[in-house]
Design an enzyme around this catalytic site. Structure first.
Site, PDB file in Angstrom:
ATOM      1  N   TYR A  18     -16.782  29.753 -23.735  1.00 14.96           N
ATOM      2  CA  TYR A  18     -15.514  29.262 -23.089  1.00 14.96           C
ATOM      3  C   TYR A  18     -13.837  30.449 -22.939  1.00 14.96           C
ATOM      4  CZ  TYR A  18     -11.845  25.781 -22.299  1.00 14.96           C
ATOM      5  OH  TYR A  18     -10.949  24.924 -22.159  1.00 14.96           O
ATOM      6  N   HIS A  22     -12.654  31.730 -19.644  1.00 15.47           N
ATOM      7  CA  HIS A  22     -11.269  31.665 -18.906  1.00 15.47           C
ATOM      8  C   HIS A  22     -10.580  32.844 -18.678  1.00 15.47           C
ATOM      9  CE1 HIS A  22     -12.036  27.759 -19.383  1.00 15.47           C
ATOM     10  NE2 HIS A  22     -10.321  27.513 -18.831  1.00 15.47           N
ATOM     11  N   TYR A  41      -0.387  26.497 -18.702  1.00 15.82           N
ATOM     12  CA  TYR A  41      -0.986  25.548 -19.111  1.00 15.82           C
ATOM     13  C   TYR A  41      -1.643  26.833 -20.168  1.00 15.82           C
ATOM     14  CZ  TYR A  41      -5.448  23.197 -18.079  1.00 15.82           C
ATOM     15  OH  TYR A  41      -6.095  22.295 -18.782  1.00 15.82           O
ATOM     16  N   TRP A  76     -15.282  24.697 -10.319  1.00 14.25           N
ATOM     17  CA  TRP A  76     -15.334  24.730 -12.107  1.00 14.25           C
ATOM     18  C   TRP A  76     -15.714  23.804 -12.685  1.00 14.25           C
ATOM     19  CZ3 TRP A  76     -13.515  29.117 -14.577  1.00 14.25           C
ATOM     20  CH2 TRP A  76     -13.218  29.034 -15.599  1.00 14.25           C
ATOM     21  N   TRP A  77     -15.440  23.070 -12.607  1.00 17.27           N
ATOM     22  CA  TRP A  77     -16.458  21.697 -13.711  1.00 17.27           C
ATOM     23  C   TRP A  77     -17.663  21.825 -13.549  1.00 17.27           C
ATOM     24  CZ3 TRP A  77     -13.725  16.247 -10.507  1.00 17.27           C
ATOM     25  CH2 TRP A  77     -12.171  16.999 -11.889  1.00 17.27           C
TER      26      TRP A  77
END
Length: 104
Positions: A18, A22, A41, A76-77
């Site tokens: 993860y 990112h 964010y 992206w999802w």
């Protein structure tokens, strides 16, 4: 500016992946977030529960939770679906959090 928070769930054992994904977030995804006035964010991880805690500072009405019709967001999802709990459309299962305290 408005601050919103929400939580998502990482599948066990995928912390490093993860973070890696990112670290190399797609420039076109960043551009979509900025276009929709997400100014800041941040995502935190509770390692004991694999719960992701996200906070956004935004201007206007839209935020990252409302841009699912964008093609790059859908890609992206799909890219992240193997390491996160998701809905049928690959969007992350996301629960909004209420603000109960803020020190100014």
């Amino acid at each position: 500016m408005e601050k919103i928070a929400f939580k998502m769930k990482l599948k066990p054992g995928f912390k490093a992946e993860y973070i890696k994904r990112h670290y190399f977030i797609w420039p076109e995804l960043k551009a979509i977030l900025k276009k929709h006035r997400v100014k800041d964010y941040t995502i935190f991880l509770d390692e004991e529960t694999d719960t992701l805690f996200a906070v956004q500072l935004k201007q206007g009405e839209s935020d990252s939770q409302q841009i699912g019709s964008e093609e790059v967001v859908q890609k992206w999802w799909a890219y992240m679906a193997d390491i996160m709990e998701t809905n049928e459309d690959n969007s992350p299962i996301s629960k909004p959090l209420i603000n109960v305290f803020h020190l100014d």
